[in-house]
Write a protein that holds these residues in place. Structure first.
Motif, PDB file in Angstrom:
ATOM      1  N   ALA A 185     -67.049-123.637 -13.575  1.00 24.38           N
ATOM      2  CA  ALA A 185     -68.235-123.694 -13.639  1.00 24.38           C
ATOM      3  C   ALA A 185     -68.865-122.343 -14.256  1.00 24.38           C
ATOM      4  CB  ALA A 185     -69.039-123.924 -12.526  1.00 24.38           C
ATOM      5  N   LEU A 186     -67.946-121.355 -13.813  1.00 28.07           N
ATOM      6  CA  LEU A 186     -68.302-119.883 -14.110  1.00 28.07           C
ATOM      7  C   LEU A 186     -67.929-119.522 -15.508  1.00 28.07           C
ATOM      8  CD1 LEU A 186     -67.124-117.939 -10.790  1.00 28.07           C
ATOM      9  CD2 LEU A 186     -69.427-117.909 -12.077  1.00 28.07           C
ATOM     10  N   LEU A 187     -66.609-120.110 -15.888  1.00 29.27           N
ATOM     11  CA  LEU A 187     -66.154-119.430 -17.162  1.00 29.27           C
ATOM     12  C   LEU A 187     -66.225-120.724 -18.367  1.00 29.27           C
ATOM     13  CD1 LEU A 187     -62.623-118.335 -15.800  1.00 29.27           C
ATOM     14  CD2 LEU A 187     -64.634-117.131 -16.136  1.00 29.27           C
ATOM     15  N   ARG A 188     -66.367-121.786 -18.164  1.00 29.89           N
ATOM     16  CA  ARG A 188     -66.516-122.859 -19.027  1.00 29.89           C
ATOM     17  C   ARG A 188     -67.562-122.540 -20.424  1.00 29.89           C
ATOM     18  NH1 ARG A 188     -68.496-128.333 -20.281  1.00 29.89           N
ATOM     19  NH2 ARG A 188     -67.216-129.285 -21.595  1.00 29.89           N
ATOM     20  N   PRO A 189     -68.694-122.064 -19.752  1.00 24.14           N
ATOM     21  CA  PRO A 189     -69.699-121.563 -21.022  1.00 24.14           C
ATOM     22  C   PRO A 189     -69.311-120.492 -21.813  1.00 24.14           C
ATOM     23  CG  PRO A 189     -70.675-122.065 -19.082  1.00 24.14           C
ATOM     24  CD  PRO A 189     -69.306-121.958 -18.585  1.00 24.14           C
ATOM     25  N   ALA A 190     -68.364-119.687 -21.443  1.00 26.56           N
ATOM     26  CA  ALA A 190     -68.117-118.376 -21.979  1.00 26.56           C
ATOM     27  C   ALA A 190     -67.452-118.744 -23.422  1.00 26.56           C
ATOM     28  CB  ALA A 190     -66.985-117.564 -21.268  1.00 26.56           C
ATOM     29  N   PRO A 191     -68.082-117.597 -24.449  1.00 19.84           N
ATOM     30  CA  PRO A 191     -67.434-117.962 -25.838  1.00 19.84           C
ATOM     31  C   PRO A 191     -66.079-117.636 -26.006  1.00 19.84           C
ATOM     32  CG  PRO A 191     -68.286-115.705 -25.441  1.00 19.84           C
ATOM     33  CD  PRO A 191     -68.494-116.349 -24.310  1.00 19.84           C
ATOM     34  N   GLY A 192     -65.344-118.622 -27.068  1.00 16.95           N
ATOM     35  CA  GLY A 192     -64.028-118.620 -27.300  1.00 16.95           C
ATOM     36  C   GLY A 192     -62.969-119.195 -25.986  1.00 16.95           C
ATOM     37  N   ILE A 193     -63.480-119.701 -25.011  1.00 17.28           N
ATOM     38  CA  ILE A 193     -62.673-120.515 -23.934  1.00 17.28           C
ATOM     39  C   ILE A 193     -62.785-121.776 -23.986  1.00 17.28           C
ATOM     40  CG2 ILE A 193     -62.824-120.651 -21.625  1.00 17.28           C
ATOM     41  CD1 ILE A 193     -63.775-117.634 -21.234  1.00 17.28           C
ATOM     42  N   VAL A 194     -61.725-122.425 -23.835  1.00 16.68           N
ATOM     43  CA  VAL A 194     -61.565-123.706 -23.571  1.00 16.68           C
ATOM     44  C   VAL A 194     -61.099-124.129 -22.089  1.00 16.68           C
ATOM     45  CG1 VAL A 194     -60.381-125.916 -24.128  1.00 16.68           C
ATOM     46  CG2 VAL A 194     -61.025-124.216 -25.816  1.00 16.68           C
ATOM     47  N   MET A 195     -61.764-124.625 -21.248  1.00 12.81           N
ATOM     48  CA  MET A 195     -61.577-124.958 -20.029  1.00 12.81           C
ATOM     49  C   MET A 195     -62.060-126.315 -19.712  1.00 12.81           C
ATOM     50  SD  MET A 195     -61.989-122.447 -16.522  1.00 12.81           S
ATOM     51  CE  MET A 195     -61.030-122.638 -15.118  1.00 12.81           C
ATOM     52  N   PRO A 196     -61.399-127.580 -19.553  1.00 13.32           N
ATOM     53  CA  PRO A 196     -61.857-128.590 -19.380  1.00 13.32           C
ATOM     54  C   PRO A 196     -62.815-128.944 -18.181  1.00 13.32           C
ATOM     55  CG  PRO A 196     -59.712-128.948 -20.336  1.00 13.32           C
ATOM     56  CD  PRO A 196     -59.976-127.327 -20.011  1.00 13.32           C
ATOM     57  N   ILE A 327     -64.555-113.341 -19.002  1.00 14.99           N
ATOM     58  CA  ILE A 327     -64.011-113.687 -17.981  1.00 14.99           C
ATOM     59  C   ILE A 327     -63.963-112.593 -16.929  1.00 14.99           C
ATOM     60  CG2 ILE A 327     -61.864-114.325 -16.894  1.00 14.99           C
ATOM     61  CD1 ILE A 327     -61.037-115.581 -19.331  1.00 14.99           C
ATOM     62  N   ALA A 328     -63.850-111.387 -17.244  1.00 15.44           N
ATOM     63  CA  ALA A 328     -64.037-110.227 -16.438  1.00 15.44           C
ATOM     64  C   ALA A 328     -65.358-109.832 -16.032  1.00 15.44           C
ATOM     65  CB  ALA A 328     -63.357-109.012 -17.271  1.00 15.44           C
ATOM     66  N   GLN A 329     -66.449-110.073 -16.742  1.00 21.51           N
ATOM     67  CA  GLN A 329     -67.810-110.224 -16.488  1.00 21.51           C
ATOM     68  C   GLN A 329     -68.153-111.057 -15.515  1.00 21.51           C
ATOM     69  OE1 GLN A 329     -69.566-109.538 -20.359  1.00 21.51           O
ATOM     70  NE2 GLN A 329     -69.073-107.467 -20.275  1.00 21.51           N
ATOM     71  N   ARG A 330     -67.854-112.257 -15.640  1.00 24.32           N
ATOM     72  CA  ARG A 330     -68.179-113.261 -14.939  1.00 24.32           C
ATOM     73  C   ARG A 330     -67.481-113.422 -13.379  1.00 24.32           C
ATOM     74  NH1 ARG A 330     -70.617-117.960 -18.377  1.00 24.32           N
ATOM     75  NH2 ARG A 330     -71.053-116.919 -20.523  1.00 24.32           N
ATOM     76  N   LEU A 331     -66.179-113.139 -13.300  1.00 22.02           N
ATOM     77  CA  LEU A 331     -65.679-113.157 -12.187  1.00 22.02           C
ATOM     78  C   LEU A 331     -66.152-112.085 -11.330  1.00 22.02           C
ATOM     79  CD1 LEU A 331     -62.019-114.456 -13.219  1.00 22.02           C
ATOM     80  CD2 LEU A 331     -64.097-115.640 -12.542  1.00 22.02           C
ATOM     81  N   GLU A 332     -66.049-110.731 -11.919  1.00 24.23           N
ATOM     82  CA  GLU A 332     -66.588-109.361 -11.080  1.00 24.23           C
ATOM     83  C   GLU A 332     -65.675-109.077  -9.971  1.00 24.23           C
ATOM     84  OE1 GLU A 332     -71.286-109.120 -10.688  1.00 24.23           O
ATOM     85  OE2 GLU A 332     -70.676-111.466 -10.071  1.00 24.23           O
ATOM     86  N   LEU A 333     -64.179-109.174 -10.564  1.00 22.86           N
ATOM     87  CA  LEU A 333     -63.357-108.840  -9.722  1.00 22.86           C
ATOM     88  C   LEU A 333     -62.429-107.444 -10.220  1.00 22.86           C
ATOM     89  CD1 LEU A 333     -61.872-112.340  -8.571  1.00 22.86           C
ATOM     90  CD2 LEU A 333     -63.146-110.590  -6.982  1.00 22.86           C
ATOM     91  N   GLU A 334     -62.143-106.737  -9.351  1.00 23.34           N
ATOM     92  CA  GLU A 334     -61.584-105.486 -10.065  1.00 23.34           C
ATOM     93  C   GLU A 334     -59.907-105.866 -10.518  1.00 23.34           C
ATOM     94  OE1 GLU A 334     -64.632-104.067  -7.198  1.00 23.34           O
ATOM     95  OE2 GLU A 334     -63.155-105.593  -6.987  1.00 23.34           O
ATOM     96  N   TYR A 335     -59.424-106.983  -9.798  1.00 19.91           N
ATOM     97  CA  TYR A 335     -58.196-107.443  -9.982  1.00 19.91           C
ATOM     98  C   TYR A 335     -57.970-108.851 -10.257  1.00 19.91           C
ATOM     99  CZ  TYR A 335     -52.951-107.997  -9.834  1.00 19.91           C
ATOM    100  OH  TYR A 335     -51.939-108.507 -10.193  1.00 19.91           O
ATOM    101  N   VAL A 336     -57.548-109.532 -11.249  1.00 20.40           N
ATOM    102  CA  VAL A 336     -57.683-111.032 -10.952  1.00 20.40           C
ATOM    103  C   VAL A 336     -56.618-111.465 -12.112  1.00 20.40           C
ATOM    104  CG1 VAL A 336     -59.399-111.151 -12.934  1.00 20.40           C
ATOM    105  CG2 VAL A 336     -59.103-113.038 -10.981  1.00 20.40           C
TER     106      VAL A 336
END
Length: 411
Positions: A185-196, A327-336
């Motif tokens: 739900a967090l990442l699927r709308p992001a540009p250039g990403i495919v996440m069924p 991805i980095a901006q949506r997850l907001e984690l220093e390490y992932v």
């Protein structure tokens, strides 16, 4: 209660990194297990021996026994310390850890091994009070991974760190969002990403799904356990007969094989929003695991992985710059960590995101000479991230703060 032992003690803590390296290299752990048992026989309060014994038992596949031994260790002390290499400590890192098996936590020991980072691992749970005395530290990091089991613990840590007097990395509330359906739900709308679209369903609902082929796996499964591609409704009853679980994740299958018919899976870590390559595995099977992909046996596959590392910044990272930044901006984690592939159209196909993906430098140098330099880049970036976060929290001098659930003194 003696809360902290250090490597200055006569019987130091060995830790996961060293023990896993022994197992990875094929060493017989039996003699070490015997020595640790002997230490415990001579001193039932030797928590370091008990915790190391628990890790050895885990590595030997004796999970239930390992958990029992770990519980004995945590009854004695909750903090286990690995000092940095050299004569001086540059960074003091406190990690919040979950009791449990080796999949429950980010294996930070691999990231700090051989550095000047002293790592104190604090095991916590909702029904286990914090020790009255905590080791002094420059910053803290939540190492607990997302899972149904760990959800109450992440909430508990969230409450603990609201007024923590040091910078806290990888906020527990953000880790809790990394469920497979939550990350989708967090990442699927992001540009250039495919996440069924990934949906969590029960057994009865699984029996009536459509839209084949699909990928199905039990909730909280790791390392491909229970993962299967179902090509038609006829495959569902046979799959369910093999699985005792009640809940599953289901997603549309995406064929990501290359022109040569091979599947390529990339492990990337985002550190301070910047991507670093950790490995590339190549396999003829759509379920790609590094250890079973034939990387050791194939000179050609290793040569391609080496080229991938060498050209990563100007190749993969540049091609997927917008997607990785999103991805980095949506997850907001220093390490992932991210496990991903590339579609035939060149988009970034996301398999999984996790704050606890294993990153290590255990591969034999004789076979993978290019890996050590690459992993040193990752470890250096991790250390630099810690330094930058220390700077943002400068001036805090005591491990005690308003709103914390009691007075906590630092060693």
């Amino acid at each position: 209660m003696n809360d902290v032992r250090t490597n200055d003690d006569p019987e130091p803590f060995i830790g996961l990194a060293s023990l896993a390296k022994m197992a990875f290299q094929g060493a017989d752990l039996g003699p070490l297990r015997a020595r640790l048992l002997d230490r415990v026989a001579r001193n039932a309060g030797d928590a370091n021996a008990l915790m190391d014994l628990s890790t050895v038992l885990h590595l030997m596949g004796q999970r239930e026994c390992a958990l029992s031994v770990q519980a004995l260790a945590l009854d004695i002390q909750q903090v286990y310390r690995l000092r940095g290499s050299g004569n001086s400590v540059g960074i003091r890192l406190l990690a919040f850890m979950s009791p449990g098996d080796l999949t429950e936590n980010n294996a930070l020991e691999f990231l700090v091994e051989g550095s000047d980072i002293a790592l104190d691992m604090l095991y916590v749970s909702p029904d286990l009070p914090l020790p009255a005395t905590l080791p002094d530290h420059d910053l803290a990091m939540v190492a607990v991974c997302e899972s149904d089991r760990n959800r109450p613990l992440l909430q508990h840590i969230e409450n603990l760190v609201k007024s923590w007097p040091r910078p806290v990395l990888c906020a527990p509330g953000r880790i809790a969002r990394l469920t497979r359906d939550g990350a989708c739900a967090l990442l699927r709308p992001a540009p250039g990403i495919v996440m069924p679209v990934t949906t969590r369903i029960d057994r009865q609902t699984l029996e009536g799904i459509g839209g084949f082929p699909v990928i199905v796996r039990p909730v909280d499964s790791q390392k491909g356990r229970g993962l299967m591609k179902l090509d038609s409704p006829d495959a569902i009853p046979g799959y369910l007969k093999t699985r005792p679980e009640n809940e599953f994740y289901v997603a549309r299958y995406v064929d990501y094989r290359g022109l040569d018919g091979q599947f390529r899976k990339y492990r990337i870590v985002l550190i301070d929003q910047r991507p670093y390559a950790c490995h590339m595995a190549i396999s003829g099977n759509w379920v790609v695991h590094y250890l079973s992909a034939g990387m050791v046996e194939s000179v050609e596959k290793r040569a391609e992985e080496e080229r991938f590392f060498a050209g990563f910044d100007n190749g993969f990272a540049r091609r997927h710059r917008d997607a990785l930044l999103a991805i980095a901006q949506r997850l907001e984690l220093e390490y992932v960590g991210i496990d991903c592939g590339e579609t035939a159209e060149g988009e970034l196909l996301i398999f999984e995101v996790d704050s606890g993906m294993t990153v290590h430098a255990m591969d034999p140098v004789g076979i993978f000479p290019y890996k050590q330099p690459q992993m040193r880049k990752v470890f250096k970036a991790f250390r630099q991230m810690l330094v930058s976060r220390m700077s943002s929290g400068a001036g805090l001098l005591a491990c005690q703060g308003p709103g914390m659930p009691g007075p906590y003194m630092c060693l």
